[in-house]
Design a protein around this motif. Structure first.
Motif, PDB file in Angstrom:
ATOM      1  N   PRO A  51       0.818  -1.227   0.000  1.00 60.53           N
ATOM      2  CA  PRO A  51       0.000   0.000   0.000  1.00 60.53           C
ATOM      3  C   PRO A  51       0.851   1.276   0.000  1.00 60.53           C
ATOM      4  CG  PRO A  51      -0.817  -1.551   1.635  1.00 60.53           C
ATOM      5  CD  PRO A  51       0.485  -2.096   1.143  1.00 60.53           C
ATOM      6  N   LYS A  69       2.426   6.158  -6.915  1.00 58.23           N
ATOM      7  CA  LYS A  69       1.151   6.507  -7.565  1.00 58.23           C
ATOM      8  C   LYS A  69       0.750   5.491  -8.635  1.00 58.23           C
ATOM      9  CE  LYS A  69       1.232  11.441  -6.608  1.00 58.23           C
ATOM     10  NZ  LYS A  69       2.378  11.461  -5.698  1.00 58.23           N
ATOM     11  N   VAL A  70       0.908   4.244  -8.326  1.00 54.63           N
ATOM     12  CA  VAL A  70       0.410   3.173  -9.202  1.00 54.63           C
ATOM     13  C   VAL A  70      -0.424   2.225  -8.349  1.00 54.63           C
ATOM     14  CG1 VAL A  70       2.261   3.237 -10.914  1.00 54.63           C
ATOM     15  CG2 VAL A  70       2.511   1.803  -8.929  1.00 54.63           C
ATOM     16  N   SER A  71      -1.207   1.398  -9.002  1.00 53.60           N
ATOM     17  CA  SER A  71      -2.115   0.541  -8.236  1.00 53.60           C
ATOM     18  C   SER A  71      -1.340  -0.522  -7.446  1.00 53.60           C
ATOM     19  CB  SER A  71      -3.103  -0.141  -9.174  1.00 53.60           C
ATOM     20  OG  SER A  71      -2.426  -1.095  -9.947  1.00 53.60           O
ATOM     21  N   HIS A  95       1.142   2.150 -17.004  1.00 53.08           N
ATOM     22  CA  HIS A  95       0.795   3.170 -16.026  1.00 53.08           C
ATOM     23  C   HIS A  95       0.355   4.463 -16.714  1.00 53.08           C
ATOM     24  CE1 HIS A  95       0.855   5.707 -12.577  1.00 53.08           C
ATOM     25  NE2 HIS A  95       1.886   6.403 -13.003  1.00 53.08           N
ATOM     26  N   ALA A 148      -2.055  -3.555  -7.274  1.00 51.39           N
ATOM     27  CA  ALA A 148      -1.918  -4.767  -8.093  1.00 51.39           C
ATOM     28  C   ALA A 148      -0.678  -4.691  -8.966  1.00 51.39           C
ATOM     29  CB  ALA A 148      -3.165  -4.948  -8.945  1.00 51.39           C
ATOM     30  N   LEU A 149      -0.405  -3.477  -9.482  1.00 52.68           N
ATOM     31  CA  LEU A 149       0.774  -3.328 -10.346  1.00 52.68           C
ATOM     32  C   LEU A 149       2.058  -3.455  -9.521  1.00 52.68           C
ATOM     33  CD1 LEU A 149       1.077  -2.838 -13.390  1.00 52.68           C
ATOM     34  CD2 LEU A 149       1.631  -0.479 -12.885  1.00 52.68           C
ATOM     35  N   ASN A 180      -8.884  -3.220 -12.292  1.00 55.10           N
ATOM     36  CA  ASN A 180      -7.483  -3.537 -12.075  1.00 55.10           C
ATOM     37  C   ASN A 180      -6.714  -3.284 -13.363  1.00 55.10           C
ATOM     38  OD1 ASN A 180      -5.446  -4.456 -10.531  1.00 55.10           O
ATOM     39  ND2 ASN A 180      -6.330  -6.477 -10.154  1.00 55.10           N
ATOM     40  N   LYS A 196       1.123   4.167  -2.927  1.00 57.76           N
ATOM     41  CA  LYS A 196       0.879   5.603  -2.721  1.00 57.76           C
ATOM     42  C   LYS A 196       2.070   6.432  -3.192  1.00 57.76           C
ATOM     43  CE  LYS A 196      -2.500   5.325   0.774  1.00 57.76           C
ATOM     44  NZ  LYS A 196      -2.549   4.682   2.044  1.00 57.76           N
ATOM     45  N   GLU A 245      -4.373  -1.244 -14.606  1.00 51.21           N
ATOM     46  CA  GLU A 245      -2.914  -1.115 -14.784  1.00 51.21           C
ATOM     47  C   GLU A 245      -2.238  -2.480 -14.903  1.00 51.21           C
ATOM     48  OE1 GLU A 245      -2.087   1.413 -11.438  1.00 51.21           O
ATOM     49  OE2 GLU A 245      -1.003   2.779 -12.762  1.00 51.21           O
TER      50      GLU A 245
END
Lengths: 87, 672
Positions: A18, A25-27, B255, A29-30, B93, A22, B95
């Motif tokens: 997490p 700035k990517v998910s 991204h 999951a990525l 989901n 943050k 990305e």
């Protein structure tokens, strides 16, 4: 992104999906996928804290409590360190 | 008449199967891909009087050659020659799913993107600029909810249009820098050779270091010179970092595409994990927070385990003992058998079993902490402190494991790549209070410190850590000099512990404790009992018995620490095979003596100890020679008898020294 993940975990000395998500700035999951790729490519290695006992585990009353992985830890390999130096 | 082949490609759980079912209905066939156990699903559908074949490829995250699923999917896309690929993307989901899309784009296959499960994404207030997404990917993008059939017809139409589309396909992902140069160089080598695979994709895979592609080229009719050129490239020009650059470029592309085409809620979500971590992993508050949490754990352990359940267990054991004694006398069992069962088994092993409730509550609470994700934070906040003492935070993980049992704690040092860290951690782990020491502390706490049981127990655990850190510093300055290696710890999000995990953890520990009481400790108690009643010519349990003689010989060693009776001395030595045997032996020797007067072990302890000597005895137990299993594992791990011997002696010396200091200073200050 992979280089940034390496750089951040090397700086913080912890890996929090997490928090990485943050900061970069990517998910999440990525990031998760990125960690998998870094592992696959040998930039980081996962260490097993729950080592198996090759002696007489079956007779040990606490055998079941032994191989637990309470905390997951990783190590940045030489290859990974080399990349960090270039970032 | 067949009009085209459509392949469905997507990540696992992207809704691919729902799509396949929606397209083909019952008109499908399930088998295996040749030579592998990967399931092959094929089907047909008719659209505007024309029949189309559909292949549902395995769910994959990438098109490498790292799993059978990936190889099957990659080979089919390359050689099965689908006319169009429907790439199913989980809209929530995006990305992660786009990473696979980038690889499909590299293959220059005609794509139609099904942005699936948009309803779920919309619930999370995620919106999409479909035009932008389509423009950046160079392929039509259709929002779908496959399991409800929404968007399926539009996808079919787009796929059929794509089959008829004859315009050239461009890969929107362009590599840069050295990698670009290498790809272009490889494309030069490969061009004009009638390759069975797209040139750009083949070049990328070679530069990426994918050896699988070389095997593939060797298997088809490709000019030998090309194969030699590729081999030479692998040998002299390739670099590990190219793979990273290529993979990283794909992520960056995924991204960027998401950044420009996905609109997420603006406010930054501060999760519960963030809020809790602000305190628990804070540089200054982290360690005090850990101390408070552990204090609460010990207070609860005593309040519930000892006060609430412990008296019930003790009463039950005592009651069972009385019943057994009556029964044995009634059947006129021989005196030695009565003595063995009542004094040895009930007072010895039973004295340990009484602490099952305490152990149960402690491991229930520790299991709760473990499963909540807190333990990783504890190790993290200790990392900084450990470094000041010349250790790495991973030593704290070994120490945490050592709280349960020192053996796995020592085994966990195997993951340390620095020999120095490993040796120091091995040598200090026995200062951690393992579960086996808990019954010993509990007896003394119940006898003298019951009002502050949790606090005393916490202090003992904390003192063990303190001594371990001091010893680490000393060992670091003397025997094992050098820098500590470091590691990365994963901090998982906090979660509500599941009852199954917590109860399993508790049961594994409690059942281990009971099994140990019934095996190793039982054996030790039998030996102790025999030594206490032999020779038959002397009074059993007296200082003239074999055990009494040994104890009388050893007792002067401990007199400066205030507990120099022969019973207390032999009990400590009985604890070397297994720590619980200290309580068992004291139970047999003390409670056995007074059994006729109905004095239980706690009362016997009160008669033979004072609060000060009880404290010095507990400190001796905390620090002195670890159990035989721990010494054995040290011998095995260090492959020497030297280190377990050193460990046995130095811990004994430290235990004795600290116990003497505590007793002598306490006496000087007027404590008794």
């Amino acid at each position: 992104m992979l280089k940034e993940i390496l750089k951040v975990i090397d700086r913080d000395r912890f890996l929090s999906i997490p928090m990485l998500s943050k900061e970069l700035k990517v998910s999440e999951a990525l990031i998760d996928e990125g960690i998998f790729e870094l592992l696959r490519m040998g930039y980081i290695i996962k260490e097993e804290t729950g080592e198996s006992c090759s002696t007489v585990c079956a007779r040990c009353p606490f055998a079941k409590t032994c191989n637990k992985e309470i905390i997951k830890t990783y190590r940045i390999t030489e290859k990974g360190q080399g990349i960090i130096r270039t970032v | 008449m067949k009009n085209g082949k459509i392949a469905l490609v997507g990540n696992p759980n992207s809704g691919k199967t729902s799509f396949f079912n929606a397209l083909t209905g019952s008109n499908q066939h399930v088998g295996n891909w040749p030579g592998v156990t990967v399931e092959k699903k094929e089907g047909k559908f008719i659209y505007k009087d024309k029949e189309y074949d559909v292949v549902d490829l395995p769910g994959i995250y990438s098109l490498g050659a790292f799993s059978e699923d990936e190889v099957v999917a990659r080979d089919y896309i390359l050689t099965g020659d689908p006319d169009v690929i429907i790439n199913i993307i989980d809209a929530g989901n995006i990305e992660r799913n786009l990473y696979l899309t980038t690889q499909l784009l590299e293959m220059k296959k005609r794509l139609v993107i099904a942005l699936n499960m948009v309803d779920e994404a919309e619930k999370r207030k995620i919106k999409f600029d479909l035009g932008e997404l389509s423009k950046r990917l160079g392929a039509p993008v259709i929002p779908t909810v496959a399991h409800k059939g929404i968007g399926v017809e539009e996808i079919v139409e787009a796929a059929i249009n794509a089959i008829d589309d004859k315009t050239s396909i461009e890969n929107p992902l362009i590599y840069s820098g050295v990698v670009k140069h290498h790809i272009e160089h490889m494309e030069e080598i490969l061009k004009n050779n009638n390759l069975p695979y797209p040139i750009e994709w083949t070049a990328i895979k070679i530069v990426e270091g994918d050896l699988n592609i070389l095997k593939k080229l060797e298997g088809v009719n490709v000019d030998k010179k090309i194969i030699e050129d590729i081999k030479e490239y692998y040998k002299y020009h390739t670099s590990d970092s190219f793979e990273l650059e290529i993979v990283d470029s794909r992520y960056a592309f995924a991204h960027k595409v998401a950044e420009y085409s996905v609109i997420r809620p603006l406010e930054e979500v501060i999760t519960l994990t963030d809020k809790i971590d602000k305190i628990l992993t804070n540089k200054y508050l982290g360690v005090p927070a850990f101390a408070i949490i552990m204090l609460i754990v010990f207070q609860l352990t005593f309040a519930i385990g000892e006060k609430l359940l412990g008296s019930f267990a003790a009463g039950s054991i005592e009651g069972l003992g009385r019943l057994l004694e009556i029964f044995l006398i009634k059947i006129k069992a021989p005196g030695w058998l009565v003595s063995f069962i009542i004094d040895g088994v009930i007072n010895g092993v039973g004295a340990i079993i009484e602490f099952v409730p305490l152990i149960t509550v402690l491991y229930l609470l520790l299991g709760f902490l473990e499963d909540s994700g807190y333990m990783a934070r504890a190790a993290y906040v200790w990392d900084d402190l450990m470094r000041r003492f010349g250790l790495q935070g991973k030593a704290f993980i070994s120490m945490i494991i050592g709280f349960g049992c020192n053996v796995p704690g020592i085994m966990s040092t195997r993951t340390m790549d620095s020999k120095k860290d490993r040796m120091i951690t091995m040598l200090i782990t026995p200062f951690m209070s393992c579960g086996a020491k808990l019954p010993i502390y509990s007896v003394f706490i119940a006898a003298f410190f019951s009002k502050h049981g949790g606090l005393v127990l916490f202090s003992l655990y904390a003192f063990g850590i303190f001594v371990a850190l001091i010893m680490a510093k000393l060992l670091n300055k003397t025997l094992f000099k050098g820098d500590s290696s470091y590691f990365i710890m994963e901090l998982p999000p906090y979660r509500i512990p599941t009852a199954t995990n917590v109860l399993r953890n508790m049961w594994d520990n409690v059942s281990g404790f009971i099994k140990k009481a019934g095996t190793i400790i039982f054996l030790v108690i039998i030996i102790m009992w025999m030594l206490a009643v032999l020779p038959t010519s002397v009074e059993p349990y007296s200082q003239y018995s074999i055990l009494g003689t040994i104890g009388t010989f050893l007792a002067p060693i401990f007199r400066p620490a205030g507990f120099g009776t022969w019973q207390e001395s032999v009990a400590l030595f009985a604890g070397i095979p297994a720590k619980e045997a200290v309580v068992g032996t004291l139970g047999m020797l003390y409670a056995g003596q007074y059994i006729e007067e109905g004095v239980i072990l706690v009362n016997a302890i009160r008669q033979h100890f004072t609060p000060l000597t009880a404290l010095s005895y507990m400190i001796m137990v905390l620090l002195y020679t670890p159990c035989a299993a721990t010494l054995g594992i040290v011998a095995k791990e260090t492959r020497s008898t030297k280190w377990p011997l050193i460990m046995a002696i130095y811990t004994f010396a430290i235990g004795w020294f600290v116990a003497v200091i505590v007793y002598q200073i306490g006496s000087l200050l007027g404590f008794s």
